[in-house]
Design an enzyme around this catalytic site. Structure first.
Site, PDB file in Angstrom:
ATOM      1  N   GLU A 107      -7.691   2.061   2.305  1.00  0.00           N
ATOM      2  CA  GLU A 107      -7.194   1.785   0.954  1.00  0.00           C
ATOM      3  C   GLU A 107      -8.006   0.651   0.320  1.00  0.00           C
ATOM      4  O   GLU A 107      -8.321  -0.328   0.986  1.00  0.00           O
ATOM      5  CB  GLU A 107      -5.713   1.398   1.052  1.00  0.00           C
ATOM      6  CG  GLU A 107      -5.075   1.061  -0.265  1.00  0.00           C
ATOM      7  CD  GLU A 107      -5.233   2.194  -1.267  1.00  0.00           C
ATOM      8  OE1 GLU A 107      -4.816   3.321  -0.993  1.00  0.00           O
ATOM      9  OE2 GLU A 107      -5.787   1.936  -2.357  1.00  0.00           O
ATOM     10  N   CYS A 160      -5.523  -9.750   2.734  1.00  0.00           N
ATOM     11  CA  CYS A 160      -6.605  -8.914   3.273  1.00  0.00           C
ATOM     12  C   CYS A 160      -7.860  -9.684   3.666  1.00  0.00           C
ATOM     13  O   CYS A 160      -8.264  -9.651   4.838  1.00  0.00           O
ATOM     14  CB  CYS A 160      -6.953  -7.822   2.280  1.00  0.00           C
ATOM     15  SG  CYS A 160      -5.623  -6.611   2.124  1.00  0.00           S
ATOM     16  N   VAL A 163       0.841  -1.202   0.000  1.00  0.00           N
ATOM     17  CA  VAL A 163       0.000   0.000   0.000  1.00  0.00           C
ATOM     18  C   VAL A 163       0.875   1.251   0.000  1.00  0.00           C
ATOM     19  O   VAL A 163       0.684   2.162  -0.818  1.00  0.00           O
ATOM     20  CB  VAL A 163      -0.951  -0.019   1.222  1.00  0.00           C
ATOM     21  CG1 VAL A 163      -1.638   1.332   1.401  1.00  0.00           C
ATOM     22  CG2 VAL A 163      -1.996  -1.118   1.051  1.00  0.00           C
ATOM     23  N   LYS A 183      -7.909 -12.055   6.955  1.00  0.00           N
ATOM     24  CA  LYS A 183      -7.727 -11.353   8.241  1.00  0.00           C
ATOM     25  C   LYS A 183      -8.829 -10.315   8.477  1.00  0.00           C
ATOM     26  O   LYS A 183      -9.260 -10.107   9.610  1.00  0.00           O
ATOM     27  CB  LYS A 183      -6.339 -10.719   8.326  1.00  0.00           C
ATOM     28  CG  LYS A 183      -6.171  -9.439   7.538  1.00  0.00           C
ATOM     29  CD  LYS A 183      -4.874  -8.713   7.881  1.00  0.00           C
ATOM     30  CE  LYS A 183      -4.640  -7.495   7.027  1.00  0.00           C
ATOM     31  NZ  LYS A 183      -5.592  -6.411   7.167  1.00  0.00           N
ATOM     32  N   LEU A 228      -7.042  -0.615  -2.958  1.00  0.00           N
ATOM     33  CA  LEU A 228      -6.350  -1.157  -4.133  1.00  0.00           C
ATOM     34  C   LEU A 228      -6.393  -2.687  -4.145  1.00  0.00           C
ATOM     35  O   LEU A 228      -6.538  -3.323  -3.101  1.00  0.00           O
ATOM     36  CB  LEU A 228      -4.888  -0.678  -4.179  1.00  0.00           C
ATOM     37  CG  LEU A 228      -3.906  -1.098  -3.087  1.00  0.00           C
ATOM     38  CD1 LEU A 228      -3.408  -2.522  -3.262  1.00  0.00           C
ATOM     39  CD2 LEU A 228      -2.715  -0.160  -3.086  1.00  0.00           C
ATOM     40  N   LYS A 229      -6.287  -3.231  -5.365  1.00  0.00           N
ATOM     41  CA  LYS A 229      -6.232  -4.683  -5.534  1.00  0.00           C
ATOM     42  C   LYS A 229      -4.826  -5.028  -6.008  1.00  0.00           C
ATOM     43  O   LYS A 229      -4.343  -4.423  -6.972  1.00  0.00           O
ATOM     44  CB  LYS A 229      -7.249  -5.140  -6.581  1.00  0.00           C
ATOM     45  CG  LYS A 229      -8.677  -4.745  -6.262  1.00  0.00           C
ATOM     46  CD  LYS A 229      -9.654  -5.248  -7.296  1.00  0.00           C
ATOM     47  CE  LYS A 229      -9.673  -4.458  -8.603  1.00  0.00           C
ATOM     48  NZ  LYS A 229     -10.030  -3.029  -8.506  1.00  0.00           N
ATOM     49  N   THR A 267      -5.831  -0.973   7.300  1.00  0.00           N
ATOM     50  CA  THR A 267      -7.193  -1.420   7.610  1.00  0.00           C
ATOM     51  C   THR A 267      -7.252  -1.657   9.117  1.00  0.00           C
ATOM     52  O   THR A 267      -6.590  -2.564   9.632  1.00  0.00           O
ATOM     53  CB  THR A 267      -7.506  -2.709   6.835  1.00  0.00           C
ATOM     54  OG1 THR A 267      -7.319  -2.440   5.438  1.00  0.00           O
ATOM     55  CG2 THR A 267      -8.930  -3.187   7.087  1.00  0.00           C
ATOM     56  N   PHE A 320     -16.760 -11.065  -9.287  1.00  0.00           N
ATOM     57  CA  PHE A 320     -16.625 -11.845  -8.049  1.00  0.00           C
ATOM     58  C   PHE A 320     -17.592 -13.014  -7.967  1.00  0.00           C
ATOM     59  O   PHE A 320     -18.055 -13.391  -6.886  1.00  0.00           O
ATOM     60  CB  PHE A 320     -16.769 -10.927  -6.820  1.00  0.00           C
ATOM     61  CG  PHE A 320     -15.431 -10.598  -6.246  1.00  0.00           C
ATOM     62  CD1 PHE A 320     -14.620  -9.686  -6.877  1.00  0.00           C
ATOM     63  CD2 PHE A 320     -14.955 -11.241  -5.125  1.00  0.00           C
ATOM     64  CE1 PHE A 320     -13.352  -9.411  -6.407  1.00  0.00           C
ATOM     65  CE2 PHE A 320     -13.685 -10.978  -4.637  1.00  0.00           C
ATOM     66  CZ  PHE A 320     -12.883 -10.056  -5.279  1.00  0.00           C
TER      67      PHE A 320
HETATM   68  N1  LIG Z   1      -1.988  -5.311   0.305  1.00  0.00           N
HETATM   69  C1  LIG Z   1      -3.197  -4.942  -0.054  1.00  0.00           C
HETATM   70  O1  LIG Z   1      -3.722  -5.357  -1.090  1.00  0.00           O
HETATM   71  C2  LIG Z   1      -3.988  -4.000   0.808  1.00  0.00           C
HETATM   72  C3  LIG Z   1      -5.124  -3.365   0.247  1.00  0.00           C
HETATM   73  C4  LIG Z   1      -5.854  -2.500   1.042  1.00  0.00           C
HETATM   74  C5  LIG Z   1      -5.495  -2.295   2.365  1.00  0.00           C
HETATM   75  N2  LIG Z   1      -4.409  -2.941   2.884  1.00  0.00           N
HETATM   76  C6  LIG Z   1      -4.069  -2.677   4.291  1.00  0.00           C
HETATM   77  O2  LIG Z   1      -2.961  -1.776   4.324  1.00  0.00           O
HETATM   78  C7  LIG Z   1      -2.103  -2.087   5.427  1.00  0.00           C
HETATM   79  C8  LIG Z   1      -0.707  -2.367   4.916  1.00  0.00           C
HETATM   80  O3  LIG Z   1      -0.761  -3.513   4.094  1.00  0.00           O
HETATM   81  P1  LIG Z   1       0.424  -3.924   3.114  1.00  0.00           P
HETATM   82  O4  LIG Z   1      -0.077  -5.062   2.299  1.00  0.00           O
HETATM   83  O5  LIG Z   1       0.949  -2.714   2.452  1.00  0.00           O
HETATM   84  O6  LIG Z   1       1.488  -4.471   4.173  1.00  0.00           O
HETATM   85  P2  LIG Z   1       3.017  -4.813   3.906  1.00  0.00           P
HETATM   86  O7  LIG Z   1       3.373  -5.822   4.908  1.00  0.00           O
HETATM   87  O8  LIG Z   1       3.243  -5.077   2.466  1.00  0.00           O
HETATM   88  O9  LIG Z   1       3.754  -3.442   4.239  1.00  0.00           O
HETATM   89  C9  LIG Z   1       3.899  -2.909   5.508  1.00  0.00           C
HETATM   90  C10 LIG Z   1       5.266  -2.246   5.624  1.00  0.00           C
HETATM   91  O10 LIG Z   1       5.362  -1.641   6.902  1.00  0.00           O
HETATM   92  C11 LIG Z   1       6.707  -1.797   7.356  1.00  0.00           C
HETATM   93  N3  LIG Z   1       6.766  -1.616   8.793  1.00  0.00           N
HETATM   94  C12 LIG Z   1       6.438  -2.492   9.775  1.00  0.00           C
HETATM   95  N4  LIG Z   1       6.648  -1.930  10.984  1.00  0.00           N
HETATM   96  C13 LIG Z   1       7.113  -0.670  10.754  1.00  0.00           C
HETATM   97  C14 LIG Z   1       7.524   0.390  11.587  1.00  0.00           C
HETATM   98  N5  LIG Z   1       7.499   0.269  12.909  1.00  0.00           N
HETATM   99  N6  LIG Z   1       7.952   1.531  11.022  1.00  0.00           N
HETATM  100  C15 LIG Z   1       8.003   1.659   9.671  1.00  0.00           C
HETATM  101  N7  LIG Z   1       7.629   0.682   8.823  1.00  0.00           N
HETATM  102  C16 LIG Z   1       7.194  -0.468   9.353  1.00  0.00           C
HETATM  103  C17 LIG Z   1       7.089  -3.184   6.890  1.00  0.00           C
HETATM  104  O11 LIG Z   1       8.485  -3.370   6.855  1.00  0.00           O
HETATM  105  C18 LIG Z   1       6.433  -3.238   5.509  1.00  0.00           C
HETATM  106  O12 LIG Z   1       7.319  -2.801   4.498  1.00  0.00           O
HETATM  107  C19 LIG Z   1      -2.759  -3.274   6.144  1.00  0.00           C
HETATM  108  O13 LIG Z   1      -3.565  -2.782   7.171  1.00  0.00           O
HETATM  109  C20 LIG Z   1      -3.617  -3.902   5.055  1.00  0.00           C
HETATM  110  O14 LIG Z   1      -4.715  -4.593   5.578  1.00  0.00           O
HETATM  111  C21 LIG Z   1      -3.641  -3.760   2.130  1.00  0.00           C
END
Ligand SMILES: NC(=O)c1ccc[n+]([C@@H]2O[C@H](COP(=O)([O-])OP(=O)(O)OC[C@H]3O[C@@H](n4cnc5c(N)ncnc54)[C@H](O)[C@@H]3O)[C@@H](O)[C@H]2O)c1
Length: 437
Positions: free
Chosen positions: A149, A261, A11, A264, A151-152, A121, A250
């Site tokens: 967010e 996502c 994200v 969880k 995004l897919k 989230t 879907f």
């Molecule tokens: N991946 C998706 O498709 C998606 C879509 C919508 C929403 N989300 C939500 O967005 C959030 C992030 O998801 P993601 O998939 O990007 O996760 P991710 O694990 O890919 O990225 C999270 C990043 O945060 C970093 N991080 C962890 N602790 C940290 C700290 N203390 N300081 C700085 N950086 C730190 C990690 O190293 C990692 O790079 C989640 O809540 C997820 O549910 C994800």
């Protein structure tokens, strides 16, 4: 605007790239020093179509930079996006330790009035908790905004450049105006920026994912009934999709939803509802049905081989939880492969981009093949787990020739059962008019 992204994952990185691309100055911060060192050299930590080009272009023009230094990120920016992981805790709730921990760090570092945006989230009430942390520890006023967010993975860049909608949760008119200004370039075709209260914004994100998980699970459950009554779920899908109240998307049954996502988020919403004394019974069933769905293909395999699969070799096409990504978090392929290995089978697996990530999880128990036909050669059956486009029009004659016997378990219904049978395959799909072989 000067923007910092805290947490440069799927994200954070995509959002940072998009903000830089519309002319903002973006600092992407992460605690993962290896990831940041790679990004500084132009090495992408994830596979996401088109992302590398956008980042390289903006990095060259100095609009996006990467750092592990939180203090610089906080102090040089007016808007701080928290894009931190919120994985599932043991009790099903979202683990907020990183979000709340970083919130306290940010609060202590702010050197001027700021906007902190919660993009992760997070369960209802989290933004209020972050606001409280700011009030306790920050020396300057901080507006905390919810901006979930949508995004897919696989189309993340396009989704972020042209979002269906932008949700902003805030009671502050000033913060709402700044968020509108920031997102205006992305909604020029008229998609809405919807400003609402913080709690509704937080819940909107869970509602979206829970609804989509329910829709796909309904089709999976129905497909299993189709198998029993001899109906073809493809006809049913077509028959209902033309009703605009149902919609076309879907409705494709498969091996269960996975990814970082849906699993969880469904469980976190179930937990929130339970804590409030209002159990969401539908969603609890969705999770249970989905867990079972991941084993449907293994059951079909066991039936075909009369339970005798020890020593047999299976070719697996597709490892990522969906096409166009190398994300293996909660991928159904892991459940299927681990089950088959437990039963004594051997696995040769291919995925166009996820082999490296999968190898990190499954190790040497699986033989990973760079080419799809290398996996098929000498195998007892082919299992389709992820519907990558290249598998759809693969040379089926060659598959038949290379397999020991022509058997295909198609977990994504990418082939036509009739054609496959005419070709001489024992073919098993998901809900395709029964497994008549
Ligand atoms: N991946 C998706 O498709 C998606 C879509 C919508 C929403 N989300 C939500 O967005 C959030 C992030 O998801 P993601 O998939 O990007 O996760 P991710 O694990 O890919 O990225 C999270 C990043 O945060 C970093 N991080 C962890 N602790 C940290 C700290 N203390 N300081 C700085 N950086 C730190 C990690 O190293 C990692 O790079 C989640 O809540 C997820 O549910 C994800």
């Amino acid at each position: 605007m000067n923007i910092s992204i805290v947490g440069t994952g799927y994200v954070g990185l995509v959002q940072g790239a998009c903000f830089a691309d519309t002319g903002n100055d973006v600092i992407c911060m992460d605690i993962d020093a290896k990831k940041i060192a790679g990004l500084k050299k132009g090495v992408m930590p994830i596979y996401e179509p088109g992302l590398a080009e956008v980042i390289q272009r903006n990095a060259k023009d100095g609009r996006i930079t990467f750092t592990t230094d939180l203090k610089t990120a906080v102090q040089k920016s007016e808007i701080l996006f928290m894009c931190l992981p919120t994985p599932q805790s043991e009790d099903g709730s979202a683990d907020l330790s990183r979000v709340l921990g970083v919130a306290e760090q940010l609060a202590k570092l702010v050197n001027a009035p700021k906007i902190v945006v919660s993009k992760s989230t997070v369960p209802v009430g989290t933004v209020d908790r972050i606001s409280k942390i700011m009030k306790t520890h920050a020396k300057h006023p901080v507006d905390v905004v919810s901006n979930p967010e949508f995004l897919k993975e696989g189309t993340a860049l396009q989704d972020s450049l042209r979002p269906d909608r932008v949700i902003v949760g805030t009671a502050s008119k000033k913060a709402a105006a700044i968020m509108r200004e920031l997102y205006d370039p992305f909604v020029r075709t008229g998609n809405p920026i919807i400003v609402m209260d913080v709690r509704s914004a937080e819940l909107t994100k869970y509602a979206a994912n829970a609804f989509l998980a329910t829709k796909i699970t309904f089709m999976n459950d129905l497909a299993n009934l189709c198998d029993r009554v001899g109906a073809d779920v493809e006809w049913i899908r077509k028959g209902i999709a033309s009703d605009p109240r149902i919609g076309k998307q879907f409705l494709f049954p498969g091996v269960g939803y996975g990814g970082s996502c849906f699993p969880k988020d469904v469980n976190a919403l179930v937990k929130t509802a339970e804590d409030q004394g209002h159990p969401l019974r539908i969603l609890k069933s969705v999770d249970a049905v989905n867990t079972d769905q991941k084993s449907v293909l293994v059951q079909k395999i066991l039936r075909h081989f009369d339970g005798k699969i020890a020593g047999k070799t299976f070719a697996v096409w597709g490892l990522a939880f969906k096409p166009q990504t190398d994300d293996m978090r909660d991928a159904p392929s892991l459940v299927i492969i681990k089950k088959l290995l437990e039963l004594g089978a051997k696995i040769k697996a291919h995925d166009p981009v996820a082999i490296e990530v999968a190898e990190g999880i499954l190790g040497k128990r699986v033989k990973f093949c760079a080419k799809p036909f290398e996996a098929v050669k000498g195998a007892d059956a082919l299992i389709i787990v992820t519907e990558w486009n290249e598998f759809r029009s693969a040379d089926i004659g060659k598959v038949k020739q290379l397999l020991k016997k022509p058997v295909v378990f198609d977990g994504r219904n990418i082939y036509d059962p009739e054609e496959m049978r005419q070709f001489g395959f024992a073919y098993y799909g998901i809900g395709r008019a029964g497994d008549k072989n």
